[in-house]
Write a protein that holds these residues in place. Structure first.
Motif, PDB file in Angstrom:
ATOM      1  N   GLN A 130       0.772  -1.299   0.156  1.00 34.36           N
ATOM      2  CA  GLN A 130       0.154   0.000  -0.049  1.00 34.36           C
ATOM      3  C   GLN A 130       0.905   1.206   0.122  1.00 34.36           C
ATOM      4  N   ARG A 131       0.387   2.369  -0.839  1.00 36.89           N
ATOM      5  CA  ARG A 131       1.207   3.655  -0.688  1.00 36.89           C
ATOM      6  C   ARG A 131       0.813   4.378   0.213  1.00 36.89           C
ATOM      7  N   HIS A 132       1.638   4.945   0.987  1.00 38.69           N
ATOM      8  CA  HIS A 132       1.430   6.033   2.162  1.00 38.69           C
ATOM      9  C   HIS A 132       2.186   7.310   1.615  1.00 38.69           C
ATOM     10  N   VAL A 133       1.614   8.440   1.743  1.00 42.38           N
ATOM     11  CA  VAL A 133       2.357   9.671   1.484  1.00 42.38           C
ATOM     12  C   VAL A 133       2.069  10.624   2.581  1.00 42.38           C
TER      13      VAL A 133
ATOM     14  N   VAL B 222       7.257   9.205   0.069  1.00 41.20           N
ATOM     15  CA  VAL B 222       6.543   8.080  -0.167  1.00 41.20           C
ATOM     16  C   VAL B 222       6.837   6.965   0.296  1.00 41.20           C
ATOM     17  N   VAL B 223       5.853   6.223   0.853  1.00 44.57           N
ATOM     18  CA  VAL B 223       6.493   5.084   1.395  1.00 44.57           C
ATOM     19  C   VAL B 223       5.511   3.723   1.141  1.00 44.57           C
ATOM     20  N   PHE B 224       5.979   2.666   0.516  1.00 40.75           N
ATOM     21  CA  PHE B 224       5.333   1.671   0.216  1.00 40.75           C
ATOM     22  C   PHE B 224       5.362   0.631   1.545  1.00 40.75           C
ATOM     23  N   VAL B 225       4.331   0.130   2.051  1.00 37.95           N
ATOM     24  CA  VAL B 225       4.264  -0.717   3.147  1.00 37.95           C
ATOM     25  C   VAL B 225       3.418  -2.111   2.704  1.00 37.95           C
ATOM     26  N   PRO B 226       3.965  -3.145   3.105  1.00 40.62           N
ATOM     27  CA  PRO B 226       3.197  -4.575   2.680  1.00 40.62           C
ATOM     28  C   PRO B 226       1.830  -4.560   2.997  1.00 40.62           C
ATOM     29  N   ASP B 227       1.087  -5.108   2.375  1.00 39.06           N
ATOM     30  CA  ASP B 227      -0.569  -5.418   2.709  1.00 39.06           C
ATOM     31  C   ASP B 227      -0.544  -6.020   4.008  1.00 39.06           C
ATOM     32  N   GLY B 228      -1.408  -5.426   4.920  1.00 39.25           N
ATOM     33  CA  GLY B 228      -1.771  -5.799   6.399  1.00 39.25           C
ATOM     34  C   GLY B 228      -0.890  -5.270   7.325  1.00 39.25           C
ATOM     35  N   MET B 229       0.084  -4.426   6.961  1.00 43.59           N
ATOM     36  CA  MET B 229       0.939  -3.596   7.904  1.00 43.59           C
ATOM     37  C   MET B 229       0.441  -2.157   7.804  1.00 43.59           C
ATOM     38  N   GLY B 230       0.990  -1.226   8.585  1.00 42.08           N
ATOM     39  CA  GLY B 230       0.839   0.221   8.815  1.00 42.08           C
ATOM     40  C   GLY B 230       1.873   1.028   8.869  1.00 42.08           C
ATOM     41  N   LEU B 231       1.875   2.347   8.922  1.00 39.15           N
ATOM     42  CA  LEU B 231       2.860   3.107   8.711  1.00 39.15           C
ATOM     43  C   LEU B 231       2.539   4.257  10.060  1.00 39.15           C
ATOM     44  N   ARG B 232       3.447   4.604  10.881  1.00 38.18           N
ATOM     45  CA  ARG B 232       3.306   5.651  11.721  1.00 38.18           C
ATOM     46  C   ARG B 232       4.454   6.500  11.636  1.00 38.18           C
ATOM     47  N   TRP B 233       4.610   7.784  11.610  1.00 38.30           N
ATOM     48  CA  TRP B 233       5.681   8.546  11.525  1.00 38.30           C
ATOM     49  C   TRP B 233       5.699   9.620  12.815  1.00 38.30           C
ATOM     50  N   ARG B 234       7.271  10.246  13.133  1.00 39.87           N
ATOM     51  CA  ARG B 234       7.046  11.465  13.954  1.00 39.87           C
ATOM     52  C   ARG B 234       8.086  12.318  13.574  1.00 39.87           C
ATOM     53  N   VAL B 235       8.144  13.427  13.880  1.00 39.56           N
ATOM     54  CA  VAL B 235       9.176  14.352  13.831  1.00 39.56           C
ATOM     55  C   VAL B 235      10.126  14.861  15.024  1.00 39.56           C
TER      56      VAL B 235
END
Length: 167
Positions: free
Chosen positions: A50-53, A142-155
């Motif tokens: 899945q693409r995350h932006v 732009v970050v691609f993460v395998p299906d079934g997983m998620g992405l978190r981010w912080r500064v």
């Protein structure tokens, strides 16, 4: 009688404190519109991902900040500490010189093996080790993460530089 006089004073003090804290809270800044325009250069899909932006707002002293990417997997957790395999690989956008990121993970979760008390299970996440990137509001992340997983981010923001003592 004194207790009834103090009660309104306590409530008014709490209300004032709450208002001051709300005023001090940092409001999220809006994304840089120039970064949105550059999104067309990046791939729109990657098989099994899945693409995350992430569009970062322009901030003063961006060189003193870092963006941390963290891969996640939703699961039921308990009192044990968990971690997940995975790392973010850097890939180039051909012909543009831009970079995008792909989480390489099999979704394997490692955990301590403590005996947890009954009823300690709850919804939670397992996380990969974070990856620090340069903060750059001029381009989307732009970050691609395998299906079934998620992405978190912080500064992250650097503090004042310290002198190291001689010993």
């Amino acid at each position: 009688m004194k207790a009834t006089v103090r009660l309104p004073l306590v409530f008014s003090t709490l209300a004032l404190g709450s208002a001051l804290l709300s005023a001090c809270a940092q409001q999220p800044a809006s994304a840089n519109p120039a970064a949105s325009a550059e999104l067309k250069a990046f791939p729109t899909q990657l098989a099994g991902h899945q693409r995350h932006v992430i569009e970062l707002p322009a901030l003063p002293n961006e060189d003193e900040r870092k963006l941390e990417l963290i891969g996640t997997k939703a699961m039921t957790v308990d009192c044990n500490t968990r971690g997940m395999d995975g790392r973010f690989d850097e890939r180039d956008v051909k012909g543009w010189g831009y970079t995008y990121w792909v989480l390489q993970s099999r979704g394997q979760v490692m955990a301590t093996m403590m005996a947890c008390p009954p009823g300690s299970q709850r919804p939670g996440v397992a996380q990969t080790q974070g990856t620090l990137l340069r903060y750059n509001s001029k381009l989307p992340v732009v970050v691609f993460v395998p299906d079934g997983m998620g992405l978190r981010w912080r500064v992250w923001q650097a503090g004042a530089a310290q002198e190291a003592p001689l010993r």
